[in-house]
Write a protein that holds these residues in place. Structure first.
Motif, PDB file in Angstrom:
ATOM      1  N   GLY A  95     -82.271 -14.736  -5.376  1.00  0.00           N
ATOM      2  CA  GLY A  95     -81.631 -13.918  -4.347  1.00  0.00           C
ATOM      3  C   GLY A  95     -81.024 -12.662  -4.941  1.00  0.00           C
ATOM      4  N   THR A  96     -80.281 -12.842  -6.025  1.00  0.00           N
ATOM      5  CA  THR A  96     -79.662 -11.682  -6.687  1.00  0.00           C
ATOM      6  C   THR A  96     -80.736 -10.710  -7.168  1.00  0.00           C
ATOM      7  OG1 THR A  96     -77.934 -13.162  -7.471  1.00  0.00           O
ATOM      8  CG2 THR A  96     -78.062 -11.002  -8.505  1.00  0.00           C
ATOM      9  N   ALA A  97     -81.772 -11.258  -7.793  1.00  0.00           N
ATOM     10  CA  ALA A  97     -82.836 -10.398  -8.334  1.00  0.00           C
ATOM     11  C   ALA A  97     -83.517  -9.619  -7.218  1.00  0.00           C
ATOM     12  CB  ALA A  97     -83.854 -11.240  -9.093  1.00  0.00           C
ATOM     13  N   ILE A  98     -83.822 -10.281  -6.099  1.00  0.00           N
ATOM     14  CA  ILE A  98     -84.481  -9.583  -4.983  1.00  0.00           C
ATOM     15  C   ILE A  98     -83.577  -8.481  -4.457  1.00  0.00           C
ATOM     16  CG2 ILE A  98     -85.220  -9.815  -2.572  1.00  0.00           C
ATOM     17  CD1 ILE A  98     -86.371 -12.500  -3.257  1.00  0.00           C
ATOM     18  N   GLN A 166     -85.890 -10.497 -12.181  1.00  0.00           N
ATOM     19  CA  GLN A 166     -85.960  -9.044 -12.019  1.00  0.00           C
ATOM     20  C   GLN A 166     -87.167  -8.474 -12.741  1.00  0.00           C
ATOM     21  OE1 GLN A 166     -81.771  -7.958 -13.174  1.00  0.00           O
ATOM     22  NE2 GLN A 166     -82.105  -6.461 -11.555  1.00  0.00           N
ATOM     23  N   GLU A 167     -87.387  -8.971 -13.969  1.00  0.00           N
ATOM     24  CA  GLU A 167     -88.536  -8.477 -14.724  1.00  0.00           C
ATOM     25  C   GLU A 167     -89.834  -8.835 -14.013  1.00  0.00           C
ATOM     26  OE1 GLU A 167     -88.080  -9.871 -18.717  1.00  0.00           O
ATOM     27  OE2 GLU A 167     -86.427  -8.465 -19.065  1.00  0.00           O
ATOM     28  N   ALA A 168     -89.895 -10.055 -13.482  1.00  0.00           N
ATOM     29  CA  ALA A 168     -91.101 -10.482 -12.771  1.00  0.00           C
ATOM     30  C   ALA A 168     -91.331  -9.616 -11.536  1.00  0.00           C
ATOM     31  CB  ALA A 168     -90.984 -11.948 -12.378  1.00  0.00           C
ATOM     32  N   LEU A 169     -90.270  -9.298 -10.811  1.00  0.00           N
ATOM     33  CA  LEU A 169     -90.414  -8.468  -9.607  1.00  0.00           C
ATOM     34  C   LEU A 169     -90.837  -7.051  -9.978  1.00  0.00           C
ATOM     35  CD1 LEU A 169     -87.252  -9.597  -7.603  1.00  0.00           C
ATOM     36  CD2 LEU A 169     -89.623 -10.117  -7.063  1.00  0.00           C
ATOM     37  N   ARG A 170     -90.255  -6.550 -11.077  1.00  0.00           N
ATOM     38  CA  ARG A 170     -90.574  -5.195 -11.508  1.00  0.00           C
ATOM     39  C   ARG A 170     -92.033  -5.100 -11.951  1.00  0.00           C
ATOM     40  NH1 ARG A 170     -86.373  -4.221 -15.645  1.00  0.00           N
ATOM     41  NH2 ARG A 170     -84.910  -5.114 -14.168  1.00  0.00           N
ATOM     42  N   ALA A 171     -92.577  -6.213 -12.432  1.00  0.00           N
ATOM     43  CA  ALA A 171     -93.962  -6.193 -12.922  1.00  0.00           C
ATOM     44  C   ALA A 171     -94.982  -6.190 -11.783  1.00  0.00           C
ATOM     45  CB  ALA A 171     -94.211  -7.392 -13.836  1.00  0.00           C
ATOM     46  N   VAL A 172     -94.540  -6.453 -10.552  1.00  0.00           N
ATOM     47  CA  VAL A 172     -95.481  -6.406  -9.430  1.00  0.00           C
ATOM     48  C   VAL A 172     -95.808  -4.949  -9.157  1.00  0.00           C
ATOM     49  CG1 VAL A 172     -95.811  -6.917  -6.984  1.00  0.00           C
ATOM     50  CG2 VAL A 172     -94.531  -8.503  -8.423  1.00  0.00           C
ATOM     51  N   PRO A 173     -97.118  -4.582  -9.227  1.00  0.00           N
ATOM     52  CA  PRO A 173     -97.460  -3.166  -9.124  1.00  0.00           C
ATOM     53  C   PRO A 173     -97.013  -2.556  -7.791  1.00  0.00           C
ATOM     54  CG  PRO A 173     -99.419  -4.535  -9.480  1.00  0.00           C
ATOM     55  CD  PRO A 173     -98.272  -5.451  -9.397  1.00  0.00           C
ATOM     56  N   GLN A 174     -96.567  -1.315  -7.871  1.00  0.00           N
ATOM     57  CA  GLN A 174     -96.079  -0.606  -6.689  1.00  0.00           C
ATOM     58  C   GLN A 174     -97.183  -0.465  -5.638  1.00  0.00           C
ATOM     59  OE1 GLN A 174     -93.003   0.005  -6.248  1.00  0.00           O
ATOM     60  NE2 GLN A 174     -93.051   1.282  -4.433  1.00  0.00           N
ATOM     61  N   PHE A 175     -98.448  -0.373  -6.082  1.00  0.00           N
ATOM     62  CA  PHE A 175     -99.504  -0.134  -5.090  1.00  0.00           C
ATOM     63  C   PHE A 175     -99.681  -1.309  -4.125  1.00  0.00           C
ATOM     64  CE2 PHE A 175    -102.007  -1.457  -8.926  1.00  0.00           C
ATOM     65  CZ  PHE A 175    -102.604  -2.613  -8.415  1.00  0.00           C
ATOM     66  N   LEU A 176     -99.271  -2.503  -4.551  1.00  0.00           N
ATOM     67  CA  LEU A 176     -99.334  -3.630  -3.609  1.00  0.00           C
ATOM     68  C   LEU A 176     -98.273  -3.483  -2.522  1.00  0.00           C
ATOM     69  CD1 LEU A 176     -99.978  -6.729  -5.902  1.00  0.00           C
ATOM     70  CD2 LEU A 176    -101.594  -5.450  -4.520  1.00  0.00           C
ATOM     71  N   ARG A 177     -97.072  -3.045  -2.937  1.00  0.00           N
ATOM     72  CA  ARG A 177     -96.024  -2.820  -1.940  1.00  0.00           C
ATOM     73  C   ARG A 177     -96.457  -1.724  -0.974  1.00  0.00           C
ATOM     74  NH1 ARG A 177     -93.150  -3.392  -6.722  1.00  0.00           N
ATOM     75  NH2 ARG A 177     -91.642  -5.094  -6.763  1.00  0.00           N
ATOM     76  N   GLU A 178     -97.045  -0.633  -1.541  1.00  0.00           N
ATOM     77  CA  GLU A 178     -97.477   0.485  -0.692  1.00  0.00           C
ATOM     78  C   GLU A 178     -98.490   0.024   0.341  1.00  0.00           C
ATOM     79  OE1 GLU A 178     -98.900   3.406  -3.408  1.00  0.00           O
ATOM     80  OE2 GLU A 178     -96.903   4.226  -3.814  1.00  0.00           O
ATOM     81  N   ALA A 199     -94.914 -12.522  -8.075  1.00  0.00           N
ATOM     82  CA  ALA A 199     -93.874 -12.628  -9.101  1.00  0.00           C
ATOM     83  C   ALA A 199     -93.537 -14.070  -9.449  1.00  0.00           C
ATOM     84  CB  ALA A 199     -92.617 -11.895  -8.638  1.00  0.00           C
ATOM     85  N   ILE A 200     -93.995 -15.011  -8.640  1.00  0.00           N
ATOM     86  CA  ILE A 200     -93.589 -16.412  -8.805  1.00  0.00           C
ATOM     87  C   ILE A 200     -93.802 -16.964 -10.212  1.00  0.00           C
ATOM     88  CG2 ILE A 200     -94.463 -18.723  -8.166  1.00  0.00           C
ATOM     89  CD1 ILE A 200     -92.069 -17.842  -6.512  1.00  0.00           C
ATOM     90  N   PRO A 201     -94.962 -16.713 -10.848  1.00  0.00           N
ATOM     91  CA  PRO A 201     -95.140 -17.280 -12.192  1.00  0.00           C
ATOM     92  C   PRO A 201     -94.043 -16.843 -13.166  1.00  0.00           C
ATOM     93  CG  PRO A 201     -97.219 -16.436 -11.385  1.00  0.00           C
ATOM     94  CD  PRO A 201     -96.181 -16.000 -10.401  1.00  0.00           C
ATOM     95  N   GLY A 202     -93.724 -15.559 -13.166  1.00  0.00           N
ATOM     96  CA  GLY A 202     -92.678 -15.041 -14.043  1.00  0.00           C
ATOM     97  C   GLY A 202     -91.329 -15.636 -13.705  1.00  0.00           C
ATOM     98  N   ILE A 203     -91.059 -15.770 -12.415  1.00  0.00           N
ATOM     99  CA  ILE A 203     -89.779 -16.334 -11.978  1.00  0.00           C
ATOM    100  C   ILE A 203     -89.679 -17.795 -12.418  1.00  0.00           C
ATOM    101  CG2 ILE A 203     -88.463 -17.024  -9.949  1.00  0.00           C
ATOM    102  CD1 ILE A 203     -89.489 -14.490  -8.567  1.00  0.00           C
ATOM    103  N   LEU A 204     -90.777 -18.543 -12.236  1.00  0.00           N
ATOM    104  CA  LEU A 204     -90.791 -19.957 -12.625  1.00  0.00           C
ATOM    105  C   LEU A 204     -90.538 -20.123 -14.113  1.00  0.00           C
ATOM    106  CD1 LEU A 204     -93.616 -21.935 -10.827  1.00  0.00           C
ATOM    107  CD2 LEU A 204     -91.159 -22.339 -10.821  1.00  0.00           C
ATOM    108  N   THR A 205     -91.192 -19.265 -14.906  1.00  0.00           N
ATOM    109  CA  THR A 205     -90.991 -19.317 -16.351  1.00  0.00           C
ATOM    110  C   THR A 205     -89.518 -19.160 -16.690  1.00  0.00           C
ATOM    111  OG1 THR A 205     -93.144 -18.271 -16.574  1.00  0.00           O
ATOM    112  CG2 THR A 205     -91.786 -18.358 -18.533  1.00  0.00           C
ATOM    113  N   GLY A 206     -88.887 -18.164 -16.108  1.00  0.00           N
ATOM    114  CA  GLY A 206     -87.472 -17.926 -16.346  1.00  0.00           C
ATOM    115  C   GLY A 206     -86.621 -19.102 -15.908  1.00  0.00           C
ATOM    116  N   LEU A 207     -86.999 -19.676 -14.778  1.00  0.00           N
ATOM    117  CA  LEU A 207     -86.238 -20.800 -14.228  1.00  0.00           C
ATOM    118  C   LEU A 207     -86.299 -22.007 -15.160  1.00  0.00           C
ATOM    119  CD1 LEU A 207     -84.643 -21.385 -11.631  1.00  0.00           C
ATOM    120  CD2 LEU A 207     -86.686 -22.495 -10.758  1.00  0.00           C
ATOM    121  N   ILE A 208     -87.490 -22.294 -15.677  1.00  0.00           N
ATOM    122  CA  ILE A 208     -87.636 -23.452 -16.565  1.00  0.00           C
ATOM    123  C   ILE A 208     -86.876 -23.226 -17.865  1.00  0.00           C
ATOM    124  CG2 ILE A 208     -89.277 -24.828 -17.895  1.00  0.00           C
ATOM    125  CD1 ILE A 208     -91.310 -24.274 -15.664  1.00  0.00           C
ATOM    126  N   LEU A 209     -86.968 -21.998 -18.402  1.00  0.00           N
ATOM    127  CA  LEU A 209     -86.222 -21.699 -19.625  1.00  0.00           C
ATOM    128  C   LEU A 209     -84.719 -21.842 -19.385  1.00  0.00           C
ATOM    129  CD1 LEU A 209     -88.189 -18.666 -21.115  1.00  0.00           C
ATOM    130  CD2 LEU A 209     -88.217 -21.054 -21.838  1.00  0.00           C
TER     131      LEU A 209
END
Lengths: 294, 268
Positions: A95-98, A166-178, A199-209
């Protein structure tokens, strides 16, 4: 007249190559020292503990008599702790990251919050323990139950989840949002249908760590006042509990009284390490599987 | 007598207004302190292809992205002036940008399908606008893919991930995805610049077909392309419209020296 003199280059070449070789050896040694210490630690722990690990050790209740003592209570306590920590950090962290990445206007306020989240990650874990003791154990009157410990641990690992998400969200290319906005999607529709799935894979990785950090932490729980000897199993988030690292901590302290406690501590370390290795491997596997999809 | 002539003129202009999709009035735009668009006045006509040409950095893409307010994704953008879309100023505080973008589809420079199946890519737009009925979605998907002349190539693999398609196919998929929201206008930002010549030709043919039902505004680097496919052409330079006229006229007999220099390849 050439500036680069071939004779001079040839004369100095051996020296240069030797310097390169020496640097390589220095850096290799730096790497090896860490590894060697780790291997020695593993060796000692395995020697002391492996013989004590058996079915009874894993499933028995805690006991003052070493040959009858088991870690089922601590295993269950760790499990219940994770059951609290996982959803709480997931909701608060993602939630905070979004909010920070997708909604918040980039400005002074944004960098202030961002800096403080990074600062939070640097706060010593024992301070979080005091916070947990003040707010959850005493303030809200929970006592030293799983819920209080879990909420304290959630706060402790929250920055890890926030930063990784946040890093996972930032890695989602802008052209998909556009592409999504371009069809008249709202921000939330875009986040829900396009950004989060990517972004889910990156978020999951962070969550498990983050979870594996919570599983291994001891200090905050010491402050909260986890009992040294707890015979009954925890059956829910409102029960008193202990966890694997706490068990290791108390057995190590008491090893001066009963010698075999050292072996019990070593055996528990092996179990804890196995749990952590499995969790970290899952995180790495998720990361590798979903890497570079764009 | 004066009143009569006046009223005739008024009737004429209202008649013309019906065909005006976009009316841009004194549009200025800044990125931070840099002015990217200066006093733009342009009228876009219904069911025509309007090409926007000009050298890199002339503001043509910025202008296109202002038409569906996509430019606001850049946080430091400021504008002044008006853009009337079907008579309403899109910069009005009460104007909903989501509604605008539902009416005005966009095709981007780089094909940007979602990492989803071909079907889900097309169904994305209708779904976000609340269509859940499977049968209706099926119909929309087929109609859109046919509209973008790609149905025959993909009808047997609608469930495959769109990332498995070639670049040219992906771009036509993106056009199909845009058609699925049944827009009024389609904005195209150099849609063929990332494609090979054969795919480019296919997309150009498609644009000719699409202009029967849609108004199309296309930004292009390729002057031959502008000459081939557009009815009107606007030449942008340093954020200003230098010349705007029928494509035939502009390419055969440009009024402005700078336009002539540009289209004959003397600079740009």
């Amino acid at each position: 007249m050439k500036y680069v003199d071939a004779n001079l280059v040839a004369k100095k070449m051996n020296g240069r190559l030797a310097a390169n070789h020496i640097s390589q050896i220095i850096f290799l040694l730096a790497t090896l020292i860490g590894l060697v210490v780790l291997v020695i630690l593993f060796y000692r722990v395995l020697m002391d503990g492996l013989g004590w690990i058996n079915f009874d050790f894993l499933t028995n209740r805690l006991s003052t008599r070493p040959e009858r003592a088991g870690i089922m209570g601590a295993l269950l306590g760790t499990l219940w702790l994770m059951i609290v920590v996982a959803p709480v950090t997931m909701l608060l962290g993602i939630g905070t990251a979004i909010y920070l990445e997708e909604y918040a206007k980039k400005g002074r306020m944004h960098s202030f919050i961002q800096t403080n989240i990074s600062n939070l990650a640097g706060v010593p874990s024992i301070v979080f323990g005091i916070l947990g003791l003040t707010v959850f154990v005493r303030g809200l009157g929970f006592g030293n139950i799983v819920l209080a410990g879990g909420l304290t641990m959630s706060l402790l690992v929250l920055p890890i989840v926030v930063v990784a998400s946040q890093e996972a969200l930032r890695a989602v290319p802008q052209f998909l949002r556009e592409a999504s906005y371009g069809m008249g999607a709202t921000k939330w529709q875009t986040i829900k249908n396009v950004v989060l799935p990517a972004a889910i894979p990156g978020i999951l990785t962070g969550l498990i760590l983050a979870l594996s950090r919570a599983v291994g932490e001891t200090a905050p729980l010491v402050v909260i006042g986890i009992p040294a000897l707890l015979i009954p199993f925890p059956n829910g988030i409102f029960d008193k509990f202990t966890v694997l690292p706490m068990q290791i901590y108390y057995w190590t302290i008491d090893a001066s009284i009963v010698e075999e406690y050292a072996n019990l501590a070593a055996a528990t370390i092996v179990v804890l390490l196995v749990v952590l290795l499995i969790m970290n491997s899952i995180a790495v596997m998720i990361r590798n599987k979903y890497q570079k999809r764009y | 007598m004066t009143t009569l002539t006046d009223s005739v003129e008024v009737t004429d202009s209202t008649k013309e207004d019906k065909n005006i999709v976009y009316d841009t009035k004194n549009l200025n735009l800044w990125y931070g302190d840099d002015q990217a668009l200066r006093d733009i006045n342009l009228q876009i006509t219904e069911n025509e292809v309007t090409a926007i040409i000009g050298p890199s950095g002339c503001g043509k893409s910025t202008y296109l992205k202002t038409l569906n307010r996509m430019v606001e994704l850049v946080p430091v953008v400021r504008t002044s002036g008006e853009i009337l879309y079907r008579g309403k100023n899109i910069f009005d505080k009460t104007y909903q940008v989501e509604t605008l973008r539902t009416n005005v589809g966009m095709v981007f420079q780089k094909p940007n399908p979602f990492p989803k199946s071909i079907y889900d890519n097309i169904a994305y737009g209708p779904r976000i606008h609340g269509i859940k009925n499977k049968k209706i979605l099926d119909e929309i998907v087929e109609k859109s893919l046919r509209g973008a002349a790609i149905w025959d190539e993909v009808k047997d693999r609608l469930k495959d991930n769109a990332y498995g398609m070639s670049g040219g196919q992906q771009q036509r998929l993106c056009i199909a995805r845009c058609l699925a929201i049944e827009p009024d206008v389609i904005l195209m930002d150099e849609p063929t610049s990332a494609l090979d010549p054969i795919s480019t030709l296919k997309v150009e043919d498609l644009i000719q077909e699409l202009k029967k039902s849609y108004s199309i505004i296309i930004v292009t680097h390729n002057m031959q392309q502008a000459a081939r496919i557009s009815d009107k052409t606007a030449f942008f330079l340093s954020g200003e419209v230098i010349e705007f006229s029928d494509t035939d006229k502009m390419f055969s007999n440009p009024k402005n020296k700078q336009t002539e220099d540009y289209i004959t390849g003397r600079f740009g």
